[in-house]
Design a protein around this motif. Sequence first.
Motif, PDB file in Angstrom:
ATOM      1  N   ILE A 188      -5.864  -1.073   8.079  1.00  0.00           N
ATOM      2  CA  ILE A 188      -5.583  -2.052   7.027  1.00  0.00           C
ATOM      3  C   ILE A 188      -4.452  -2.976   7.453  1.00  0.00           C
ATOM      4  O   ILE A 188      -4.542  -4.204   7.305  1.00  0.00           O
ATOM      5  CB  ILE A 188      -5.273  -1.311   5.711  1.00  0.00           C
ATOM      6  CG1 ILE A 188      -6.550  -0.596   5.257  1.00  0.00           C
ATOM      7  CG2 ILE A 188      -4.796  -2.268   4.625  1.00  0.00           C
ATOM      8  CD1 ILE A 188      -6.336   0.654   4.497  1.00  0.00           C
ATOM      9  N   LEU A 189      -3.393  -2.395   8.015  1.00  0.00           N
ATOM     10  CA  LEU A 189      -2.266  -3.210   8.479  1.00  0.00           C
ATOM     11  C   LEU A 189      -2.730  -4.221   9.530  1.00  0.00           C
ATOM     12  O   LEU A 189      -2.424  -5.419   9.434  1.00  0.00           O
ATOM     13  CB  LEU A 189      -1.189  -2.283   9.064  1.00  0.00           C
ATOM     14  CG  LEU A 189      -0.009  -2.944   9.765  1.00  0.00           C
ATOM     15  CD1 LEU A 189       0.792  -3.828   8.816  1.00  0.00           C
ATOM     16  CD2 LEU A 189       0.910  -1.878  10.383  1.00  0.00           C
TER      17      LEU A 189
ATOM     18  N   THR B 199       0.856  -1.192   0.000  1.00  0.00           N
ATOM     19  CA  THR B 199       0.000   0.000   0.000  1.00  0.00           C
ATOM     20  C   THR B 199       0.891   1.240   0.000  1.00  0.00           C
ATOM     21  O   THR B 199       1.994   1.225   0.563  1.00  0.00           O
ATOM     22  CB  THR B 199      -0.970   0.064   1.203  1.00  0.00           C
ATOM     23  OG1 THR B 199      -0.229   0.334   2.407  1.00  0.00           O
ATOM     24  CG2 THR B 199      -1.764  -1.226   1.359  1.00  0.00           C
TER      25      THR B 199
ATOM     26  N   LYS C 116      -0.221  -3.891  16.433  1.00  0.00           N
ATOM     27  CA  LYS C 116      -0.784  -4.169  15.109  1.00  0.00           C
ATOM     28  C   LYS C 116      -0.755  -5.658  14.784  1.00  0.00           C
ATOM     29  O   LYS C 116      -1.408  -6.099  13.850  1.00  0.00           O
ATOM     30  CB  LYS C 116       0.004  -3.415  14.036  1.00  0.00           C
ATOM     31  CG  LYS C 116       0.047  -1.918  14.228  1.00  0.00           C
ATOM     32  CD  LYS C 116      -1.077  -1.237  13.518  1.00  0.00           C
ATOM     33  CE  LYS C 116      -0.862   0.272  13.532  1.00  0.00           C
ATOM     34  NZ  LYS C 116      -1.884   0.961  12.728  1.00  0.00           N
TER      35      LYS C 116
ATOM     36  N   ALA D  56      -5.692   7.748   6.417  1.00  0.00           N
ATOM     37  CA  ALA D  56      -6.357   8.691   7.333  1.00  0.00           C
ATOM     38  C   ALA D  56      -7.010   7.888   8.454  1.00  0.00           C
ATOM     39  O   ALA D  56      -7.710   6.911   8.200  1.00  0.00           O
ATOM     40  CB  ALA D  56      -7.405   9.506   6.579  1.00  0.00           C
TER      41      ALA D  56
ATOM     42  N   GLY E  85       4.749  -3.223   8.531  1.00  0.00           N
ATOM     43  CA  GLY E  85       4.133  -1.911   8.657  1.00  0.00           C
ATOM     44  C   GLY E  85       5.185  -0.822   8.761  1.00  0.00           C
ATOM     45  O   GLY E  85       6.382  -1.108   8.913  1.00  0.00           O
TER      46      GLY E  85
ATOM     47  N   PRO F 145     -11.047   1.761   9.145  1.00  0.00           N
ATOM     48  CA  PRO F 145     -10.452   0.449   9.414  1.00  0.00           C
ATOM     49  C   PRO F 145      -8.930   0.561   9.390  1.00  0.00           C
ATOM     50  O   PRO F 145      -8.376   1.390   8.661  1.00  0.00           O
ATOM     51  CB  PRO F 145     -10.945  -0.420   8.251  1.00  0.00           C
ATOM     52  CG  PRO F 145     -11.290   0.535   7.160  1.00  0.00           C
ATOM     53  CD  PRO F 145     -11.738   1.808   7.849  1.00  0.00           C
TER      54      PRO F 145
ATOM     55  N   CYS G 128       2.696  -2.382   4.222  1.00  0.00           N
ATOM     56  CA  CYS G 128       1.744  -1.268   4.325  1.00  0.00           C
ATOM     57  C   CYS G 128       2.514   0.027   4.525  1.00  0.00           C
ATOM     58  O   CYS G 128       2.901   0.370   5.647  1.00  0.00           O
ATOM     59  CB  CYS G 128       0.782  -1.508   5.484  1.00  0.00           C
ATOM     60  SG  CYS G 128      -0.300  -2.926   5.209  1.00  0.00           S
ATOM     61  N   ALA G 129       2.762   0.731   3.434  1.00  0.00           N
ATOM     62  CA  ALA G 129       3.496   1.992   3.497  1.00  0.00           C
ATOM     63  C   ALA G 129       2.568   3.189   3.343  1.00  0.00           C
ATOM     64  O   ALA G 129       3.026   4.323   3.369  1.00  0.00           O
ATOM     65  CB  ALA G 129       4.576   2.017   2.414  1.00  0.00           C
TER      66      ALA G 129
HETATM   67  O1  C5P Z   1      -1.266   3.595  13.649  1.00  0.00           O
HETATM   68  P1  C5P Z   1      -0.341   4.246  12.673  1.00  0.00           P
HETATM   69  O2  C5P Z   1      -1.069   5.020  11.610  1.00  0.00           O
HETATM   70  O3  C5P Z   1       0.761   5.009  13.296  1.00  0.00           O
HETATM   71  O4  C5P Z   1       0.364   3.017  11.947  1.00  0.00           O
HETATM   72  C1  C5P Z   1       1.109   3.160  10.772  1.00  0.00           C
HETATM   73  C2  C5P Z   1       1.104   1.864  10.007  1.00  0.00           C
HETATM   74  O5  C5P Z   1      -0.210   1.328   9.947  1.00  0.00           O
HETATM   75  C3  C5P Z   1       1.518   2.036   8.566  1.00  0.00           C
HETATM   76  O6  C5P Z   1       2.086   0.824   8.121  1.00  0.00           O
HETATM   77  C4  C5P Z   1       0.189   2.301   7.871  1.00  0.00           C
HETATM   78  O7  C5P Z   1       0.243   1.954   6.499  1.00  0.00           O
HETATM   79  C5  C5P Z   1      -0.733   1.381   8.636  1.00  0.00           C
HETATM   80  N1  C5P Z   1      -2.124   1.832   8.755  1.00  0.00           N
HETATM   81  C6  C5P Z   1      -3.119   1.180   8.036  1.00  0.00           C
HETATM   82  N2  C5P Z   1      -4.439   1.564   8.192  1.00  0.00           N
HETATM   83  C7  C5P Z   1      -4.769   2.564   9.031  1.00  0.00           C
HETATM   84  C8  C5P Z   1      -3.773   3.235   9.777  1.00  0.00           C
HETATM   85  C9  C5P Z   1      -2.462   2.857   9.608  1.00  0.00           C
HETATM   86  O8  C5P Z   1      -2.803   0.267   7.269  1.00  0.00           O
HETATM   87  N3  C5P Z   1      -6.052   2.914   9.152  1.00  0.00           N
END
Ligand code: C5P
Length: 218
Positions: A128-129, A14, A164, A97, A145, A126, A92-93
């Motif tokens: 995603i990670l 991502t 996570k 939001a 992540g 949601p 998951c990069a």
């Molecule tokens: O909780 P936080 O946003 O700090 O975590 C960052 C990591 O979680 C990243 O890898 C980001 O891609 C993933 N993330 C996600 N879905 C979200 C929030 C963060 O996949 N709603």
Amino acid sequence: LSAGPLTGRHILVTSGPTHEPIDPVRYIANRSSGKQGHAIATALAALGARVTLVSGPVNQPDPPGVTVTRIESAREMLAACEAALPADAAVCAAAVADWRTAREADQKMKKVPGAAPPPLELALNPDILATLAAAGPHRPRLVVGFAAETEHVVDNAVAKRARKGCDWIVANDVSGDVMGGAENAVHLVTGSGIEDWPRMAKEDVARRLAARIAEALA
Ligand code: C5P
């Protein structure tokens, strides 16, 4: 597809921000160029992986040889990721939001002279990670992540890895000029410890991470 140590593997990446609509012309978003996520997709494909890149709105070109699904909101990103499974690994990069508006207005919200600004009620998006990392028959074998922190970078990343349920966290210190910049200084937090990588170009972070992923999946 190039042949390499990741030939035959499918990896989900991502990248970019998500846009959460307020009304037809306005949105809530995080700051993200998509540089790091797109570079990771490119580096994984260069090692032979079949890569699905789920990206929010960015100004990056589609990496060659990568299947790109463009989405806007976090909920669309999650649906696209789930549709892309099974995958051997997920990275998951994206800068997702955390919140969206509780309701999207069908029509452009009008400014009424003299009236108070409209309240914005938010709803949690949601994660995603965390969803990809949750146990289940389709959990990718390696879930990675990112953590962007401005202080206590490593401690926060270690806590985030546990919270996570993912395997690795790539932690970066965003207190300087990393956001949108060309370089990144990261720490790789795995189950066996913490590696401090020197500051390097985002493409080099991507290549080094791709090589580590190839080792882990070998
Ligand atoms: O909780 P936080 O946003 O700090 O975590 C960052 C990591 O979680 C990243 O890898 C980001 O891609 C993933 N993330 C996600 N879905 C979200 C929030 C963060 O996949 N709603």
